[in-house]
Motif scaffolding. Structure first.
Motif, PDB file in Angstrom:
ATOM      1  N   ILE A  29       0.839  -1.196   0.000  1.00  0.00           N
ATOM      2  CA  ILE A  29       0.000   0.000   0.000  1.00  0.00           C
ATOM      3  C   ILE A  29       0.877   1.249   0.000  1.00  0.00           C
ATOM      4  O   ILE A  29       0.368   2.361   0.030  1.00  0.00           O
ATOM      5  CB  ILE A  29      -0.977   0.028   1.198  1.00  0.00           C
ATOM      6  N   TYR A  30       2.192   1.047   0.001  1.00  0.00           N
ATOM      7  CA  TYR A  30       3.163   2.135  -0.059  1.00  0.00           C
ATOM      8  C   TYR A  30       3.990   1.976  -1.331  1.00  0.00           C
ATOM      9  O   TYR A  30       4.100   0.894  -1.886  1.00  0.00           O
ATOM     10  CB  TYR A  30       4.152   2.072   1.115  1.00  0.00           C
ATOM     11  N   ASN A  31       4.618   3.054  -1.759  1.00  0.00           N
ATOM     12  CA  ASN A  31       5.681   2.918  -2.738  1.00  0.00           C
ATOM     13  C   ASN A  31       6.806   2.171  -2.037  1.00  0.00           C
ATOM     14  O   ASN A  31       6.995   2.300  -0.827  1.00  0.00           O
ATOM     15  CB  ASN A  31       6.149   4.285  -3.230  1.00  0.00           C
ATOM     16  N   TRP A  32       7.564   1.383  -2.788  1.00  0.00           N
ATOM     17  CA  TRP A  32       8.516   0.469  -2.167  1.00  0.00           C
ATOM     18  C   TRP A  32       9.832   0.404  -2.936  1.00  0.00           C
ATOM     19  O   TRP A  32       9.946   0.867  -4.066  1.00  0.00           O
ATOM     20  CB  TRP A  32       7.922  -0.935  -2.084  1.00  0.00           C
ATOM     21  N   LYS A  33      10.829  -0.190  -2.264  1.00  0.00           N
ATOM     22  CA  LYS A  33      12.081  -0.558  -2.919  1.00  0.00           C
ATOM     23  C   LYS A  33      12.449  -1.956  -2.444  1.00  0.00           C
ATOM     24  O   LYS A  33      12.071  -2.380  -1.342  1.00  0.00           O
ATOM     25  CB  LYS A  33      13.198   0.439  -2.646  1.00  0.00           C
ATOM     26  N   LEU A  34      13.169  -2.686  -3.297  1.00  0.00           N
ATOM     27  CA  LEU A  34      13.591  -4.049  -2.986  1.00  0.00           C
ATOM     28  C   LEU A  34      15.102  -4.121  -3.052  1.00  0.00           C
ATOM     29  O   LEU A  34      15.706  -3.775  -4.067  1.00  0.00           O
ATOM     30  CB  LEU A  34      12.972  -5.046  -3.972  1.00  0.00           C
ATOM     31  N   ASP A  35      15.709  -4.545  -1.934  1.00  0.00           N
ATOM     32  CA  ASP A  35      17.156  -4.743  -1.843  1.00  0.00           C
ATOM     33  C   ASP A  35      17.447  -6.225  -1.693  1.00  0.00           C
ATOM     34  O   ASP A  35      16.585  -7.000  -1.268  1.00  0.00           O
ATOM     35  CB  ASP A  35      17.733  -4.027  -0.611  1.00  0.00           C
ATOM     36  N   PHE A  36      18.679  -6.617  -2.027  1.00  0.00           N
ATOM     37  CA  PHE A  36      19.109  -7.972  -1.738  1.00  0.00           C
ATOM     38  C   PHE A  36      20.529  -7.948  -1.198  1.00  0.00           C
ATOM     39  O   PHE A  36      21.290  -7.025  -1.463  1.00  0.00           O
ATOM     40  CB  PHE A  36      18.955  -8.894  -2.948  1.00  0.00           C
ATOM     41  N   ALA A  37      20.855  -8.951  -0.388  1.00  0.00           N
ATOM     42  CA  ALA A  37      22.185  -9.066   0.213  1.00  0.00           C
ATOM     43  C   ALA A  37      22.391 -10.502   0.665  1.00  0.00           C
ATOM     44  O   ALA A  37      21.431 -11.242   0.890  1.00  0.00           O
ATOM     45  CB  ALA A  37      22.325  -8.121   1.411  1.00  0.00           C
ATOM     46  N   ALA A  38      23.651 -10.881   0.799  1.00  0.00           N
ATOM     47  CA  ALA A  38      23.997 -12.187   1.358  1.00  0.00           C
ATOM     48  C   ALA A  38      24.012 -12.084   2.874  1.00  0.00           C
ATOM     49  O   ALA A  38      24.221 -11.006   3.433  1.00  0.00           O
ATOM     50  CB  ALA A  38      25.358 -12.631   0.845  1.00  0.00           C
ATOM     51  N   ASP A  39      23.819 -13.204   3.532  1.00  0.00           N
ATOM     52  CA  ASP A  39      23.815 -13.199   4.991  1.00  0.00           C
ATOM     53  C   ASP A  39      25.211 -13.406   5.586  1.00  0.00           C
ATOM     54  O   ASP A  39      25.365 -13.523   6.789  1.00  0.00           O
ATOM     55  CB  ASP A  39      22.843 -14.250   5.537  1.00  0.00           C
ATOM     56  N   GLN A  40      26.235 -13.447   4.738  1.00  0.00           N
ATOM     57  CA  GLN A  40      27.609 -13.587   5.207  1.00  0.00           C
ATOM     58  C   GLN A  40      28.527 -12.880   4.218  1.00  0.00           C
ATOM     59  O   GLN A  40      28.095 -12.499   3.138  1.00  0.00           O
ATOM     60  CB  GLN A  40      27.983 -15.059   5.370  1.00  0.00           C
TER      61      GLN A  40
ATOM     62  N   TYR B 275      29.250 -24.856  -1.743  1.00  0.00           N
ATOM     63  CA  TYR B 275      29.239 -23.537  -1.130  1.00  0.00           C
ATOM     64  C   TYR B 275      27.789 -23.101  -0.968  1.00  0.00           C
ATOM     65  O   TYR B 275      27.023 -23.141  -1.925  1.00  0.00           O
ATOM     66  CB  TYR B 275      29.981 -22.529  -2.008  1.00  0.00           C
ATOM     67  N   THR B 276      27.410 -22.689   0.228  1.00  0.00           N
ATOM     68  CA  THR B 276      26.015 -22.304   0.470  1.00  0.00           C
ATOM     69  C   THR B 276      25.934 -20.973   1.209  1.00  0.00           C
ATOM     70  O   THR B 276      26.857 -20.595   1.931  1.00  0.00           O
ATOM     71  CB  THR B 276      25.258 -23.360   1.300  1.00  0.00           C
ATOM     72  N   LEU B 277      24.817 -20.300   1.015  1.00  0.00           N
ATOM     73  CA  LEU B 277      24.484 -19.122   1.807  1.00  0.00           C
ATOM     74  C   LEU B 277      23.024 -18.759   1.593  1.00  0.00           C
ATOM     75  O   LEU B 277      22.359 -19.337   0.745  1.00  0.00           O
ATOM     76  CB  LEU B 277      25.389 -17.922   1.487  1.00  0.00           C
ATOM     77  N   ASN B 278      22.556 -17.819   2.377  1.00  0.00           N
ATOM     78  CA  ASN B 278      21.199 -17.300   2.237  1.00  0.00           C
ATOM     79  C   ASN B 278      21.263 -15.925   1.593  1.00  0.00           C
ATOM     80  O   ASN B 278      22.161 -15.136   1.892  1.00  0.00           O
ATOM     81  CB  ASN B 278      20.512 -17.160   3.602  1.00  0.00           C
ATOM     82  N   VAL B 279      20.308 -15.655   0.721  1.00  0.00           N
ATOM     83  CA  VAL B 279      20.150 -14.330   0.143  1.00  0.00           C
ATOM     84  C   VAL B 279      18.936 -13.707   0.824  1.00  0.00           C
ATOM     85  O   VAL B 279      17.877 -14.329   0.911  1.00  0.00           O
ATOM     86  CB  VAL B 279      19.940 -14.391  -1.385  1.00  0.00           C
ATOM     87  N   ILE B 280      19.099 -12.497   1.302  1.00  0.00           N
ATOM     88  CA  ILE B 280      18.024 -11.801   2.007  1.00  0.00           C
ATOM     89  C   ILE B 280      17.425 -10.751   1.075  1.00  0.00           C
ATOM     90  O   ILE B 280      18.141  -9.902   0.555  1.00  0.00           O
ATOM     91  CB  ILE B 280      18.545 -11.133   3.295  1.00  0.00           C
ATOM     92  N   LEU B 281      16.132 -10.851   0.839  1.00  0.00           N
ATOM     93  CA  LEU B 281      15.392  -9.827   0.101  1.00  0.00           C
ATOM     94  C   LEU B 281      14.737  -8.916   1.123  1.00  0.00           C
ATOM     95  O   LEU B 281      14.030  -9.389   2.012  1.00  0.00           O
ATOM     96  CB  LEU B 281      14.331 -10.471  -0.788  1.00  0.00           C
ATOM     97  N   THR B 282      14.970  -7.620   1.001  1.00  0.00           N
ATOM     98  CA  THR B 282      14.397  -6.669   1.951  1.00  0.00           C
ATOM     99  C   THR B 282      13.484  -5.707   1.198  1.00  0.00           C
ATOM    100  O   THR B 282      13.935  -4.978   0.311  1.00  0.00           O
ATOM    101  CB  THR B 282      15.500  -5.875   2.681  1.00  0.00           C
TER     102      THR B 282
END
Length: 192
Positions: free
Chosen positions: A71-82, A180-187
């Protein structure tokens, strides 16, 4: 025995909604910000040929399908958790995050040509980082909406040296065979 390099990315979502976490496709009675991952929660790249080590893996079904409701204007970021990839079999084996990149394809009705959405990963991939990288944000008009308006395909690639990704191919980096593993965080966050 053939040495293989396997990379597993688990896409994990983190979304801001005034302290209440929600995940659904249709507008709830009092919506805030919602990310719904429809498919592609786990992405796997297997390097088992010399061609893949030299040219990387582009496409090949390595996609995450998401919808954003807001319901708001938004932005989407991504980053690794390590700060880098670590080997599962041997933690001394490491790989730089910028070997992974993503291109975002808009499949919704909100235009990603700068009108509704500015898509920073529209034609070339943005490399993964341990700090937030903005994938998309509000354009000159609103990007408010649900499902049909804000639907996207995140096409992941590894070792392709495109965009701002690592300029060395996987072979030149002398990466040890490992998983090799990691999590990607979408914010997802509001833009006021």
């Amino acid at each position: 025995m053939k040495a293989r390099l396997k990379i597993l990315i688990v896409v994990f979502t983190l979304f801001l909604s005034n302290g209440v976490v929600k995940a659904q496709d249709i507008p709830p009675p009092n919506p805030d910000l919602v990310i719904n991952i429809l498919s592609g929660q786990s992405i796997v790249f297997t390097f088992d040929t010399m061609n893949k080590y030299i040219n990387g893996i582009l496409g090949g079904g390595q996609s995450t399908f998401i919808r954003i409701g807001s319901i708001y204007n938004w932005k989407l970021d991504f980053a690794a958790d390590q700060v880098m990839f670590y080997g599962t079999n041997n933690a001394a084996h490491t790989m730089q995050l910028d070997n992974i990149g993503v291109v975002v394809i808009s499949t919704g009705t909100n235009q990603d040509d700068g009108t509704n959405i500015i898509n920073y990963a529209q034609t070339l991939p943005l490399a993964l980082s341990s700090t937030d990288v903005t994938l998309m944000t509000k354009g000159t008009q609103t990007n408010i909406g649900y499902a049909i308006r804000n639907s996207f395909t995140l096409n992941w690639e590894c070792g392709t040296q495109r965009g701002n990704m690592n300029p060395q191919n996987m072979l030149e980096q002398h990466l040890a065979a490992d998983v090799y593993t990691l999590n990607v965080i979408l914010t997802l966050s509001p833009v006021f």
